[in-house]
Design a protein around this motif. Structure first.
Motif, PDB file in Angstrom:
ATOM      1  N   PRO A  46       0.797  -1.234   0.000  1.00 51.04           N
ATOM      2  CA  PRO A  46       0.000   0.000   0.000  1.00 51.04           C
ATOM      3  C   PRO A  46       0.831   1.287   0.000  1.00 51.04           C
ATOM      4  CG  PRO A  46       0.007  -0.989   2.187  1.00 51.04           C
ATOM      5  CD  PRO A  46       0.721  -1.943   1.287  1.00 51.04           C
ATOM      6  N   HIS A  47       2.043   1.242   0.563  1.00 53.44           N
ATOM      7  CA  HIS A  47       2.852   2.459   0.679  1.00 53.44           C
ATOM      8  C   HIS A  47       3.929   2.459  -0.407  1.00 53.44           C
ATOM      9  CE1 HIS A  47       3.637  -0.689   3.665  1.00 53.44           C
ATOM     10  NE2 HIS A  47       4.903  -0.579   3.323  1.00 53.44           N
ATOM     11  N   ASP A  48       4.349   3.651  -0.805  1.00 50.95           N
ATOM     12  CA  ASP A  48       5.276   3.771  -1.933  1.00 50.95           C
ATOM     13  C   ASP A  48       6.724   3.466  -1.562  1.00 50.95           C
ATOM     14  OD1 ASP A  48       3.193   4.459  -3.588  1.00 50.95           O
ATOM     15  OD2 ASP A  48       3.479   6.633  -3.356  1.00 50.95           O
ATOM     16  N   TYR A  49       7.103   3.730  -0.312  1.00 51.09           N
ATOM     17  CA  TYR A  49       8.489   3.541   0.119  1.00 51.09           C
ATOM     18  C   TYR A  49       8.533   2.784   1.442  1.00 51.09           C
ATOM     19  CZ  TYR A  49       9.653   7.103  -3.358  1.00 51.09           C
ATOM     20  OH  TYR A  49       9.792   7.801  -4.530  1.00 51.09           O
ATOM     21  N   GLY A  50       9.633   2.076   1.666  1.00 46.49           N
ATOM     22  CA  GLY A  50       9.783   1.383   2.939  1.00 46.49           C
ATOM     23  C   GLY A  50      11.217   0.956   3.180  1.00 46.49           C
ATOM     24  N   THR A  51      11.558   0.728   4.447  1.00 43.89           N
ATOM     25  CA  THR A  51      12.865   0.205   4.831  1.00 43.89           C
ATOM     26  C   THR A  51      12.647  -0.980   5.776  1.00 43.89           C
ATOM     27  OG1 THR A  51      14.052   2.303   4.607  1.00 43.89           O
ATOM     28  CG2 THR A  51      15.009   0.670   6.092  1.00 43.89           C
ATOM     29  N   ILE A  52      13.305  -2.091   5.470  1.00 38.82           N
ATOM     30  CA  ILE A  52      13.217  -3.287   6.315  1.00 38.82           C
ATOM     31  C   ILE A  52      14.550  -3.424   7.037  1.00 38.82           C
ATOM     32  CG2 ILE A  52      12.709  -5.762   6.355  1.00 38.82           C
ATOM     33  CD1 ILE A  52      11.648  -5.277   3.389  1.00 38.82           C
ATOM     34  N   ASP A  53      14.518  -3.307   8.339  1.00 39.18           N
ATOM     35  CA  ASP A  53      15.715  -3.415   9.178  1.00 39.18           C
ATOM     36  C   ASP A  53      15.481  -4.587  10.119  1.00 39.18           C
ATOM     37  OD1 ASP A  53      17.806  -3.175  10.965  1.00 39.18           O
ATOM     38  OD2 ASP A  53      17.672  -0.996  11.155  1.00 39.18           O
ATOM     39  N   ALA A  54      15.946  -5.784   9.712  1.00 40.45           N
ATOM     40  CA  ALA A  54      15.689  -6.991  10.495  1.00 40.45           C
ATOM     41  C   ALA A  54      16.874  -7.940  10.340  1.00 40.45           C
ATOM     42  CB  ALA A  54      14.403  -7.667  10.014  1.00 40.45           C
ATOM     43  N   PRO A  55      17.467  -8.389  11.469  1.00 37.22           N
ATOM     44  CA  PRO A  55      18.677  -9.218  11.414  1.00 37.22           C
ATOM     45  C   PRO A  55      18.393 -10.611  10.840  1.00 37.22           C
ATOM     46  CG  PRO A  55      17.866  -9.067  13.667  1.00 37.22           C
ATOM     47  CD  PRO A  55      17.021  -8.145  12.858  1.00 37.22           C
ATOM     48  N   LEU A  56      19.359 -11.134  10.064  1.00 35.59           N
ATOM     49  CA  LEU A  56      19.184 -12.419   9.398  1.00 35.59           C
ATOM     50  C   LEU A  56      20.193 -13.449   9.891  1.00 35.59           C
ATOM     51  CD1 LEU A  56      18.637 -11.278   5.686  1.00 35.59           C
ATOM     52  CD2 LEU A  56      16.915 -11.769   7.429  1.00 35.59           C
ATOM     53  N   GLY A  57      19.734 -14.701   9.986  1.00 37.18           N
ATOM     54  CA  GLY A  57      20.605 -15.815  10.367  1.00 37.18           C
ATOM     55  C   GLY A  57      20.045 -17.102   9.810  1.00 37.18           C
ATOM     56  N   ARG A  58      20.765 -18.199  10.022  1.00 36.56           N
ATOM     57  CA  ARG A  58      20.309 -19.509   9.569  1.00 36.56           C
ATOM     58  C   ARG A  58      19.033 -19.915  10.285  1.00 36.56           C
ATOM     59  NH1 ARG A  58      22.665 -21.258   4.850  1.00 36.56           N
ATOM     60  NH2 ARG A  58      24.800 -20.465   4.823  1.00 36.56           N
ATOM     61  N   ASP A  59      18.139 -20.546   9.542  1.00 35.22           N
ATOM     62  CA  ASP A  59      16.919 -21.102  10.127  1.00 35.22           C
ATOM     63  C   ASP A  59      17.289 -22.403  10.822  1.00 35.22           C
ATOM     64  OD1 ASP A  59      14.438 -22.256  10.681  1.00 35.22           O
ATOM     65  OD2 ASP A  59      13.525 -21.524   8.822  1.00 35.22           O
ATOM     66  N   THR A  60      17.072 -22.490  12.130  1.00 34.86           N
ATOM     67  CA  THR A  60      17.473 -23.694  12.879  1.00 34.86           C
ATOM     68  C   THR A  60      16.700 -24.932  12.440  1.00 34.86           C
ATOM     69  OG1 THR A  60      15.885 -23.117  14.637  1.00 34.86           O
ATOM     70  CG2 THR A  60      18.174 -22.395  14.918  1.00 34.86           C
ATOM     71  N   ARG A  61      15.536 -24.744  11.817  1.00 31.70           N
ATOM     72  CA  ARG A  61      14.741 -25.883  11.342  1.00 31.70           C
ATOM     73  C   ARG A  61      15.155 -26.329   9.945  1.00 31.70           C
ATOM     74  NH1 ARG A  61       9.240 -22.811  12.078  1.00 31.70           N
ATOM     75  NH2 ARG A  61      10.661 -21.285  11.149  1.00 31.70           N
ATOM     76  N   ASP A  62      15.858 -25.447   9.232  1.00 32.45           N
ATOM     77  CA  ASP A  62      16.306 -25.753   7.872  1.00 32.45           C
ATOM     78  C   ASP A  62      17.590 -24.985   7.614  1.00 32.45           C
ATOM     79  OD1 ASP A  62      16.749 -26.160   5.200  1.00 32.45           O
ATOM     80  OD2 ASP A  62      14.936 -25.157   4.493  1.00 32.45           O
ATOM     81  N   ARG A  63      18.733 -25.670   7.715  1.00 34.86           N
ATOM     82  CA  ARG A  63      20.035 -25.001   7.631  1.00 34.86           C
ATOM     83  C   ARG A  63      20.326 -24.428   6.245  1.00 34.86           C
ATOM     84  NH1 ARG A  63      21.974 -23.317  12.045  1.00 34.86           N
ATOM     85  NH2 ARG A  63      24.093 -23.396  11.207  1.00 34.86           N
ATOM     86  N   GLN A  64      19.534 -24.817   5.243  1.00 32.28           N
ATOM     87  CA  GLN A  64      19.737 -24.280   3.899  1.00 32.28           C
ATOM     88  C   GLN A  64      18.997 -22.955   3.704  1.00 32.28           C
ATOM     89  OE1 GLN A  64      21.913 -25.910   1.844  1.00 32.28           O
ATOM     90  NE2 GLN A  64      22.193 -27.221   3.631  1.00 32.28           N
ATOM     91  N   SER A  65      18.212 -22.561   4.694  1.00 29.60           N
ATOM     92  CA  SER A  65      17.404 -21.341   4.574  1.00 29.60           C
ATOM     93  C   SER A  65      17.835 -20.293   5.592  1.00 29.60           C
ATOM     94  CB  SER A  65      15.917 -21.670   4.790  1.00 29.60           C
ATOM     95  OG  SER A  65      15.444 -22.548   3.797  1.00 29.60           O
ATOM     96  N   MET A  66      17.549 -19.040   5.257  1.00 35.93           N
ATOM     97  CA  MET A  66      17.790 -17.928   6.168  1.00 35.93           C
ATOM     98  C   MET A  66      16.453 -17.440   6.711  1.00 35.93           C
ATOM     99  SD  MET A  66      21.055 -17.796   5.817  1.00 35.93           S
ATOM    100  CE  MET A  66      21.558 -16.252   6.601  1.00 35.93           C
ATOM    101  N   THR A  67      16.499 -16.761   7.854  1.00 37.88           N
ATOM    102  CA  THR A  67      15.283 -16.210   8.431  1.00 37.88           C
ATOM    103  C   THR A  67      15.637 -15.028   9.327  1.00 37.88           C
ATOM    104  OG1 THR A  67      13.225 -16.802   9.588  1.00 37.88           O
ATOM    105  CG2 THR A  67      15.269 -17.689  10.497  1.00 37.88           C
ATOM    106  N   VAL A  68      14.637 -14.284   9.760  1.00 38.86           N
ATOM    107  CA  VAL A  68      14.855 -13.178  10.692  1.00 38.86           C
ATOM    108  C   VAL A  68      15.002 -13.751  12.097  1.00 38.86           C
ATOM    109  CG1 VAL A  68      13.837 -11.117  11.732  1.00 38.86           C
ATOM    110  CG2 VAL A  68      13.646 -11.502   9.256  1.00 38.86           C
ATOM    111  N   VAL A  69      16.132 -13.462  12.744  1.00 39.15           N
ATOM    112  CA  VAL A  69      16.405 -13.962  14.101  1.00 39.15           C
ATOM    113  C   VAL A  69      17.010 -12.840  14.937  1.00 39.15           C
ATOM    114  CG1 VAL A  69      16.683 -16.421  13.565  1.00 39.15           C
ATOM    115  CG2 VAL A  69      18.613 -14.888  13.278  1.00 39.15           C
TER     116      VAL A  69
END
Length: 303
Positions: A179-202
């Motif tokens: 809905p909004h024209d601009y945005g900033t996503i500030d969220a730390p990333l790390g390995r997903d403990t349930r799937d080591r091949q994937s990343m997630t916000v942690v």
């Protein structure tokens, strides 16, 4: 061979041994650890175990890390789309579907194989598997990469990435109506403990920031430009999913019901950096691939 010892704590009780070990070091994939276990490189309380062994508190785990596989990376003639080249740096437009560098079990057909046939003077800082490579884009992401041809260039480009002075802009099509024209996503990333091949916000992940703005809206999709402030693995794909707008076609982070385009709709279209030797700012822009343009056209027609 390198040996490492680990004691199972309460939070790993009843975990499978392959999961417990792969959580020790984010560089170790679950499949790699499983192979070590099968080859007898993992002992629990002095005994060999199977990959589905359930851990108990205070289990003494010994990991014998085998020497890395030596790969003979062969130069392969390819029709590379070179945007710029001098004695220090090369800028190439990587097609969708091409892996950037070789890995065990995948030693041919990569961008590095093509680069080695194109030029012999790649920086050796990253070793035999990743000569000249200072940053990567995913296999199914198309777009621009800078490659170091000298060690001076390699160190300069890496320092620019760390200092966040490299301009990297991507075009993407996402599910949903932002809905909004601009945005900033500030969220730390790390390995997903349930799937080591994937990343997630942690919470304890690495600092990651993505800026975006909307280019065009359709009924059920939005066309956006994302600019990286940091460059974490799968950053745009994970960040857009995190705010509820996953990338179209993304097999790992997107919904099962998506548009059939064989991988995420993501293109690294603009790349800018200071030349390592002259310090002149260079900027390059690669047009959208034909498949991406066709997808946009179909969305406009349906809209």
């Amino acid at each position: 061979m390198e040996k490492m010892e680990h004691i199972i704590h309460e939070d790993q009780k009843n975990d499978r041994i392959d999961k417990a070990i792969s959580s020790i070091n984010e560089e170790w994939s679950r499949s790699q650890v499983q192979q070590w276990i099968k080859e007898g490189h993992v002992l629990v309380n002095g005994l060999k175990v199977k990959t589905n062994y359930k851990c108990s508190v205070n289990d003494q785990v010994e990991i014998i890390i085998p020497e890395p596989e030596e790969l003979d990376v062969v130069a392969e003639e390819m029709n590379l789309d070179i945007y710029f080249e001098d004695s220090d740096v090369l800028v190439v437009n990587k097609p969708k579907g091409m892996v950037v560098h070789p890995a065990p079990g995948h030693s041919s057909g990569t961008l590095v194989n093509g680069l080695m046939a194109h030029c012999t003077d790649l920086s050796g800082i990253n070793g035999v598997l990743r000569p000249g490579i200072v940053h990567r884009i995913d296999k199914d992401t198309s777009g621009l990469l800078m490659v170091a041809k000298s060690d001076l260039a390699h160190e300069s480009l890496v320092n620019q990435l760390v200092a966040k002075t490299v301009t990297r802009k991507y075009k993407a099509i996402v599910h949903g109506h932002i809905p909004h024209d601009y945005g900033t996503i500030d969220a730390p990333l790390g390995r997903d403990t349930r799937d080591r091949q994937s990343m997630t916000v942690v919470d304890n992940g690495k600092h990651a920031v993505t800026h975006f703005h909307v280019i065009e809206r359709f009924k059920d999709f939005t066309y956006v430009e994302c600019q990286l402030e940091t460059g974490r693995t799968h950053q745009i794909r994970v960040h857009m999913k995190y705010i509820g707008f996953p990338l179209v076609g993304d097999p790992k982070y997107g919904p099962r019901k998506t548009l059939d385009i064989n991988g995420q709709a993501l293109h690294a279209g603009l790349l800018g950096f200071n030349h390592p030797r002259t310090n002149e700012y260079l900027e390059f822009e690669a047009p959208l691939p034909a498949e991406f343009e066709e997808l946009l056209l179909n969305l406009r027609n349906n809209h």
